[in-house]
Design a protein around this motif. Structure first.
Motif, short mmCIF file in Angstrom:
data_model
loop_
_atom_site.label_atom_id
_atom_site.label_comp_id
_atom_site.label_asym_id
_atom_site.label_seq_id
_atom_site.Cartn_x
_atom_site.Cartn_y
_atom_site.Cartn_z
N MET A 1 42.35 28.57 53.97
CA MET A 1 43.26 29.51 53.09
C MET A 1 43.49 30.94 53.37
O MET A 1 42.82 31.61 54.02
N ARG A 2 44.76 31.22 53.13
CA ARG A 2 45.31 32.55 53.42
C ARG A 2 44.83 33.51 52.26
O ARG A 2 44.80 33.04 50.94
N ILE A 3 44.62 34.81 52.49
CA ILE A 3 44.43 35.87 51.15
C ILE A 3 45.60 35.81 50.13
O ILE A 3 45.19 35.66 49.13
N GLU A 4 46.52 35.69 50.62
CA GLU A 4 47.68 35.68 49.80
C GLU A 4 47.75 34.43 48.85
O GLU A 4 47.88 34.78 47.59
N ASP A 5 47.01 33.32 49.25
CA ASP A 5 46.94 32.05 48.56
C ASP A 5 45.99 32.26 47.52
O ASP A 5 46.11 32.16 46.45
N LEU A 6 44.93 32.81 47.91
CA LEU A 6 43.72 33.03 46.92
C LEU A 6 44.14 34.21 45.67
O LEU A 6 43.78 33.85 44.65
N LYS A 7 45.06 35.15 46.22
CA LYS A 7 45.40 36.15 45.18
C LYS A 7 46.32 35.30 44.36
O LYS A 7 45.90 35.67 43.09
N ILE A 8 47.11 34.65 44.58
CA ILE A 8 47.88 34.01 43.83
C ILE A 8 47.02 33.04 42.70
O ILE A 8 47.36 32.89 41.55
N LYS A 9 46.14 32.19 43.30
CA LYS A 9 45.18 31.24 42.58
C LYS A 9 44.35 32.03 41.56
O LYS A 9 44.25 31.92 40.48
N ILE A 10 44.01 33.31 42.11
CA ILE A 10 43.20 34.12 40.97
C ILE A 10 44.04 34.73 40.05
O ILE A 10 43.64 34.86 38.58
N GLU A 11 45.05 35.23 40.31
CA GLU A 11 46.10 35.80 39.32
C GLU A 11 46.61 34.67 38.41
O GLU A 11 46.58 35.06 37.25
N ASP A 12 46.71 33.54 38.62
CA ASP A 12 47.07 32.53 37.77
C ASP A 12 45.76 32.27 36.75
O ASP A 12 45.95 32.02 35.47
N GLU A 13 44.49 32.22 37.20
CA GLU A 13 43.38 32.08 36.75
C GLU A 13 43.27 33.30 35.68
O GLU A 13 42.58 32.98 34.58
N LEU A 14 43.46 34.46 35.98
CA LEU A 14 43.20 35.61 35.30
C LEU A 14 44.32 36.21 34.74
O LEU A 14 44.17 37.67 34.10
N LYS A 15 45.39 35.57 34.51
CA LYS A 15 46.71 36.01 33.91
C LYS A 15 46.64 36.54 32.64
O LYS A 15 46.08 36.22 31.98
N GLY A 16 46.87 38.10 32.47
CA GLY A 16 46.84 38.80 31.39
C GLY A 16 45.67 39.58 31.05
O GLY A 16 45.44 40.42 29.94
N ILE A 17 44.42 39.35 31.92
CA ILE A 17 43.24 39.91 31.33
C ILE A 17 42.64 40.69 32.78
O ILE A 17 41.65 41.52 32.37
N ALA A 18 43.49 40.78 33.86
CA ALA A 18 42.91 41.70 35.00
C ALA A 18 43.94 42.08 35.78
O ALA A 18 45.18 41.31 35.94
N GLU A 19 43.84 43.03 36.54
CA GLU A 19 44.60 43.44 37.53
C GLU A 19 44.43 42.97 38.96
O GLU A 19 43.17 43.28 39.15
#
Length: 156
Positions: A1-19
């Motif tokens: 997994m690439r860091i960019e892919d993990l970032k997108i996955k985390i952004e999707d999971e935490l949308k609207g509650i974290a930066e």
């Protein structure tokens, strides 16, 4: 997994509650308010971040404290990455919910930050006990910037 892919996955999971941002080649920075930190930690754990390597606090005198949890995973696909989960606390109200119910590895680390920085982790059973300081210690916690070191009559 690439860091960019993990970032997108985390952004999707935490949308609207974290930066979320990538801070280093293998570190994803997650900033969240103290009232959402348990919710975010639970989501990160479900994503595979199964333990915390460290808990630390930063003192911005008179302004705020920042508490930082560094989470990692024993899963091969995630083991290269770290998540830096951070929240800010007001200087005049340095308390937050403990993440002990999510990651048992924070027990003594939150206790250390309580003892040395004066941050209260609500729900951690070690609050009120001394870990590194003598039971009789009173005063400013020694890792706060306002703490004054006294050496043979010299204020440093």
């Amino acid at each position: 997994m690439r860091i960019e892919d993990l970032k997108i996955k985390i952004e999707d999971e935490l949308k609207g509650i974290a930066e979320i941002s990538v801070r280093e080649p293998n570190v994803i920075d997650v900033k969240v308010s103290r009232d959402k930190i348990v919710e975010v930690a639970e989501k990160l754990k479900r994503m595979g971040f199964d333990h915390v390597k460290s808990v630390t606090a930063v003192d911005y005198p008179g302004e705020r404290f920042e508490v930082v949890y560094v989470a990692s995973s024993y899963e091969a696909s995630l083991s290269y990455f770290l998540v830096s989960l951070r929240t800010s606390l007001p200087y005049d109200d340095p308390r937050m919910s403990s993440l002990l119910s999510v990651w048992p590895s924070v027990l003594y680390q939150e206790h250390e930050e309580h003892d040395l920085m004066g941050i209260e982790f609500e729900g951690n059973p070690r609050m009120g006990e001394r870990l590194l300081l003598p039971e009789s210690y009173e005063g400013i916690p020694p890792l706060r910037k306002e703490f004054k070191v006294r050496v043979e009559g010299i204020d440093a």
